[in-house]
Design an enzyme around this catalytic site. Structure first.
Site, short mmCIF file in Angstrom:
data_model
loop_
_atom_site.label_atom_id
_atom_site.label_comp_id
_atom_site.label_asym_id
_atom_site.label_seq_id
_atom_site.Cartn_x
_atom_site.Cartn_y
_atom_site.Cartn_z
N ARG A 88 10.13 20.17 8.85
CA ARG A 88 10.08 21.40 9.67
C ARG A 88 11.19 21.47 10.70
NH1 ARG A 88 4.21 20.56 11.84
NH2 ARG A 88 5.29 18.59 12.03
N ASP A 133 8.40 24.66 6.57
CA ASP A 133 7.06 24.09 6.51
C ASP A 133 6.66 23.98 5.03
OD1 ASP A 133 4.20 23.82 6.44
OD2 ASP A 133 4.18 24.41 8.54
N LYS A 185 1.52 5.54 -0.47
CA LYS A 185 0.16 5.14 -0.13
C LYS A 185 -0.07 5.54 1.33
CE LYS A 185 0.34 1.65 2.94
NZ LYS A 185 -0.39 1.19 4.02
N ASP A 230 3.51 1.58 -4.00
CA ASP A 230 3.04 0.53 -3.11
C ASP A 230 4.26 -0.35 -2.92
OD1 ASP A 230 2.12 -1.89 -2.03
OD2 ASP A 230 0.11 -1.50 -2.76
N HIS A 231 4.88 -0.26 -1.75
CA HIS A 231 6.22 -0.86 -1.64
C HIS A 231 6.22 -2.38 -1.81
CE1 HIS A 231 5.08 -1.32 2.64
NE2 HIS A 231 5.88 -2.36 2.59
N LYS A 245 9.19 -5.63 -3.88
CA LYS A 245 9.78 -6.86 -3.32
C LYS A 245 10.11 -7.84 -4.44
CE LYS A 245 7.32 -6.55 1.06
NZ LYS A 245 8.37 -6.63 2.08
N GLU A 296 0.34 -9.62 10.94
CA GLU A 296 1.34 -8.86 11.71
C GLU A 296 1.23 -9.24 13.18
OE1 GLU A 296 1.92 -4.58 10.15
OE2 GLU A 296 -0.21 -5.00 9.96
N ASP A 298 -6.11 0.36 5.07
CA ASP A 298 -4.66 0.47 5.23
C ASP A 298 -3.91 -0.64 4.49
OD1 ASP A 298 -2.37 1.76 6.40
OD2 ASP A 298 -2.18 0.09 7.80
N HIS A 306 -1.96 -3.04 -0.75
CA HIS A 306 -1.06 -4.20 -0.85
C HIS A 306 -1.79 -5.47 -1.30
CE1 HIS A 306 1.67 -1.61 1.14
NE2 HIS A 306 1.31 -1.85 2.36
N LYS A 350 -3.70 -7.29 12.81
CA LYS A 350 -2.62 -6.95 13.73
C LYS A 350 -2.76 -7.81 14.97
CE LYS A 350 -1.61 -2.31 12.19
NZ LYS A 350 -0.25 -2.61 11.72
P1 NAP Z 1 6.03 10.59 10.03
O1 NAP Z 1 7.02 9.78 10.79
O2 NAP Z 1 4.96 11.32 10.79
O3 NAP Z 1 6.86 11.67 9.18
C1 NAP Z 1 6.29 12.79 8.59
C2 NAP Z 1 7.39 13.69 8.05
O4 NAP Z 1 6.78 14.87 7.53
C3 NAP Z 1 8.39 14.14 9.09
O5 NAP Z 1 9.65 14.29 8.49
C4 NAP Z 1 7.86 15.51 9.50
O6 NAP Z 1 8.95 16.22 10.01
C5 NAP Z 1 7.39 16.02 8.14
N1 NAP Z 1 6.36 17.06 8.24
C6 NAP Z 1 5.18 17.00 8.88
N2 NAP Z 1 4.51 18.17 8.71
C7 NAP Z 1 5.29 18.94 7.92
C8 NAP Z 1 5.15 20.23 7.39
N3 NAP Z 1 4.05 20.99 7.59
N4 NAP Z 1 6.16 20.72 6.64
C9 NAP Z 1 7.29 20.00 6.42
N5 NAP Z 1 7.45 18.76 6.86
C10 NAP Z 1 6.47 18.24 7.62
O7 NAP Z 1 5.28 9.77 8.92
P2 NAP Z 1 5.82 8.46 8.17
O8 NAP Z 1 5.47 7.27 8.98
O9 NAP Z 1 7.23 8.65 7.79
O10 NAP Z 1 4.88 8.42 6.89
C11 NAP Z 1 5.04 9.28 5.78
C12 NAP Z 1 4.06 8.86 4.69
O11 NAP Z 1 4.37 7.55 4.27
C13 NAP Z 1 2.60 8.81 5.15
O12 NAP Z 1 1.78 9.14 4.08
C14 NAP Z 1 2.41 7.34 5.51
O13 NAP Z 1 1.07 6.95 5.41
C15 NAP Z 1 3.26 6.69 4.43
N6 NAP Z 1 3.78 5.36 4.79
C16 NAP Z 1 4.52 5.19 5.91
C17 NAP Z 1 5.04 3.94 6.20
C18 NAP Z 1 5.91 3.70 7.41
O14 NAP Z 1 6.39 2.58 7.58
N7 NAP Z 1 6.16 4.68 8.24
C19 NAP Z 1 4.77 2.84 5.35
C20 NAP Z 1 4.01 3.06 4.19
C21 NAP Z 1 3.52 4.34 3.93
P3 NAP Z 1 8.83 17.50 10.97
O15 NAP Z 1 7.94 17.14 12.08
O16 NAP Z 1 10.25 17.76 11.32
O17 NAP Z 1 8.28 18.56 10.10
#
Ligand code: NAP
Length: 479
Positions: free
Chosen positions: A45, A87, A141, A170-171, A175, A209, A228, A233, A332
Site C-alpha cells: 500500500r 491495496d 506460513k 516453510d523456510h 536450509k 531463541e 508459530d 518448523h 523465546k
Molecule cells: P509485515 O512486515 O507486516 O509486512 C506486511 C506487508 O504487507 C507490507 O509490505 C505491507 O505494506 C503489506 N500490506 C499490508 N496490508 C496490505 C494491503 N491491504 N494491501 C497491500 N499490501 C498490504 O509482515 P512480515 O513480517 O513481512 O510477514 C509477512 C508474512 O510472512 C506473514 O504471513 C508472516 O506470518 C510471514 N512470515 C514472516 C516472517 C518474518 O521473519 N517476518 C517469517 C516467516 C513468516 P504496506 O503497509 O505498505 O501496505
C-alpha cells in the site's frame, strides 16, 4: 509469445520481503541463477515510486550482503525492480499490474502478506488475467491458526490455483543442513541400519531463541509457540528424521512419506497434556543484551495466556519408532539461540570400561547459529596408566567442508526451486492439515484442563517442569 518473465512480490515493503526475499533474489542474481529477462515487481500500500522502492531494497540488500555487496551486480539487479502501490483487496493494483505485465509470463507470485490476504490476492490475480498455465503462487506460513482456518485459506486459494501450483513455504526446508539430513540418511549406508528403535534411544528437536516477541506482540499473541513454531518448523524436522526412505526424490514421493509420519503421531489430548506437554511464558529477567521485560510487559502487550515456550514428548506409533520418545522444545528469551536435532543412540549393552563412564553416541545436527553435523563417539584418552574414555566429536562443518565463503539464505534455494517449478522443498496441503489436527488436539487439551503457561525467567531454559519431562525417563536436554 511472452517477451519477459515477471516475479510479483505482494507485501514487498514488509519485514520478510526486505529482510529475506529481496536479498535472496540479489544473491541469486549475483550467481547468475535468475533468468536474464526476469523482472521483479513489488506490491504494497505504501505510496512510492520505483526509485524509492529500489532504494529501500538496496539498503536491506547492502546490510545483508556486507562485504559481498557488489555495485555491478546491484546495478543489474536494480534494473529488474519496479513497484506498484495499491491495496491488495482493491482492483486497482491488479489493473496496473495487468497493464505493466501484459507481455510477460509470470512464473511466480510470492505472497509475503498476512494469510488473510491469500484468498483475495489469488482471486484478483485470476480475474485480472494475471494467472497463466505456468504461474505458481508461494504462500508463507502460518497457513491459518488451526485446521479449520487452514482449510478455509486453502479453499480460497484453490478457487484460483490448482493445489499443485500452490507452494507452501516453510523456510526451514530451504536450509542446507535440513536438505543434508536427507543426504545423510539416504546417501550413506552407515546410519540407515541403526535408524530405528533398536539403536536409537531418543531424539530431541530444539528451537531456542534469545529474542522476545517485541514488535510482533499482537501477531504472536494470537498464535503462541505451539502454532508459530511446533506446527510447522518442528514437525517438518521431525518428519525428515522419522520418515521411511522415499522411492525417489520426486516431490510427491517425499510428501507421501512425511504425511505417513504425521499420521503416526500419537494424539496428545486432554487426558495426556499434563503429562506430555509443558507450557511457559517468560517473565522479566536478564539476557546477554541486559535487562528485558516480561512477555505481558512488551510494547503493545497486556494480560495473556499465550505460551512463549513449549516442551513436549511425542511418540510415532509405527514399527520403526515404537517406544522412542521425540522430545520437542521451543521458546523465546532462552539463554542461547540454537536450532538443533540430537539423535541419541542406545548405550552399549555391556561396558568393559569399568573405571570410566561410557557416554552413548550422539548425532548432532545443528541448523543455527552455524550449520553443522557432529557425531559424538567414545575415544581412549592418551594416558598410559589406565584405559580411560572421553567423548570426542567428529565434526563436519559444512562451510569448511565445501570451502564456501558465504552462507546462503534459506529463501535462495526456495525461490530458485519455485521459479523452476520444483515442489520438493515445499509443503503439501495434507501435511499442513495433518499437522494442524495433531496440534489442535493439544491446544484443545490445554483449554479443557485449563492448563495455563507456567512462568519462567527470561534468560533461563523455561519452566522447571520441562526438565522433569526428560528426566522422568533418565535423559536430559542437550544444550
Ligand atoms: P509485515 O512486515 O507486516 O509486512 C506486511 C506487508 O504487507 C507490507 O509490505 C505491507 O505494506 C503489506 N500490506 C499490508 N496490508 C496490505 C494491503 N491491504 N494491501 C497491500 N499490501 C498490504 O509482515 P512480515 O513480517 O513481512 O510477514 C509477512 C508474512 O510472512 C506473514 O504471513 C508472516 O506470518 C510471514 N512470515 C514472516 C516472517 C518474518 O521473519 N517476518 C517469517 C516467516 C513468516 P504496506 O503497509 O505498505 O501496505
Amino acid at each position: 509469445m511472452a517477451d519477459k518473465q515477471a516475479l510479483v512480490i505482494f507485501g514487498a515493503t514488509g519485514d520478510l520481503a526486505l529482510k529475506m526475499i529481496t536479498p535472496s533474489l540479489y544473491f541469486l542474481d549475483m550467481e547468475h541463477h535468475l533468468p536474464d529477462d526476469l523482472i521483479i515487481v513489488g506490491v504494497a500500500r505504501s505510496v512510492m515510486d520505483d526509485a524509492a522502492f529500489a532504494a529501500k531494497v538496496r539498503d536491506s540488500v547492502a546490510r545483508h550482503a556486507g562485504a559481498d555487496f557488489n555495485e555491478e551486480v546491484w546495478s543489474r539487479f536494480a534494473g529488474r525492480l519496479s513497484y506498484c502501490a495499491g491495496d491488495v483487496t482493491d482492483d486497482a493494483p491488479y489493473r496496473k499490474l495487468a497493464e505493466r505485465l501484459k507481455d510477460c509470463a509470470i512464473p511466480l507470485c510470492y505472497l509475503s502478506t498476512s494469510p488473510d490476504f491469500f484468498g483475495p490476492i489469488a482471486r484478483h490475480l485470476k480475474t485480472s488475467g494475471l494467472v497463466h498455465a505456468e504461474t505458481r503462487i508461494a504462500v508463507e506460513k502460518p497457513i491459518g491458526h488451526d485446521l479449520q482456518s487452514s482449510r478455509d485459506i486453502e479453499a480460497a486459494l484453490e478457487e484460483s490455483f490448482p493445489t499443485d501450483r500452490i507452494l507452501r513455504v516453510d523456510h526451514y526446508l530451504g536450509k542446507d543442513t535440513v536438505q543434508n539430513l536427507i543426504a545423510l540418511r539416504f546417501a550413506n549406508t552407515l546410519f540407515e541400519p541403526l535408524w530405528n528403535k533398536d539403536s536409537i534411544e531418543h531424539v530431541q528437536i530444539s528451537v531456542a531463541e534469545t529474542v522476545g516477541v517485541e514488535r510482533r506482540w499482537s501477531y504472536y499473541d494470537s498464535y503462541g509457540a505451539l502454532r508459530d513454531i511446533v506446527q510447522n518448523h518442528m514437525l517438518q524436522l521431525l518428519c525428515l528424521i522419522a520418515m521411511e526412505p522415499p522411492p525417489d526424490l520426486e516431490a510427491e514421493s517425499v510428501h507421501a512419506e512425511k504425511v505417513k509420519v504425521l499420521r503416526s503421531l500419537r494424539p496428545i489430548g486432554a487426558a495426556e497434556v499434563e503429562r506430555e506437554t509443558v507450557r511457559g511464558q517468560y517473565r522479566k529477567g536478564y539476557t546477554e543484551s541486559g535487562a528485558v521485560p516480561g512477555y505481558t510487559e512488551e510494547t503493545g502487550g497486556g494480560v495473556s495466556d499465550t505460551e512463549t515456550f513449549v516442551a513436549l514428548r511425542a511418540h510415532i506409533d509405527n514399527w520403526r519408532w515404537a517406544g522412542v520418545p521425540f522430545f520437542l522444545r521451543t521458546g523465546k528469551r532462552l539463554p542461547q539461540r540454537a536450532t538443533q536435532i540430537v539423535v541419541q543412540f542406545k548405550p552399549v549393552p555391556h561396558s568393559i570400561f569399568h573405571r570410566t563412564m561410557n557416554v552413548p553416541n550422539r548425532l548432532l545436527i545443528r541448523l543455527q547459529p552455524q550449520e553443522e553435523i557432529a557425531l559424538q563417539i567414545m575415544n581412549k584418552t592418551p594416558e598410559l596408566e589406565a584405559v580411560r574414555l572421553a567423548p570426542v566429536t567428529l565434526d563436519l562443518n559444512l562451510i569448511d567442508a565445501f570451502r564456501t565463503t558465504r552462507r546462503r539464505i534459506a529463501y535462495e534455494r526456495l525461490i530458485f526451486d519455485a521459479l523452476k517449478g520444483s515442489a520438493f522443498l515445499f509443503v503439501r496441503r495434507d501435511e499442513v492439515e495433518t499437522a494442524w489436527s495433531w496440534i489442535d488436539r493439544i491446544a484443545a487439551g490445554w483449554k479443557e484442563r485449563d492448563m495455563r503457561p507456567l512462568p519462567y525467567t527470561a534468560g533461563t531454559w523455561g519452566p522447571s517442569s520441562s526438565f522433569a519431562l526428560t528426566e522422568r525417563q533418565g535423559y536430559s536436554w542437550v544444550e
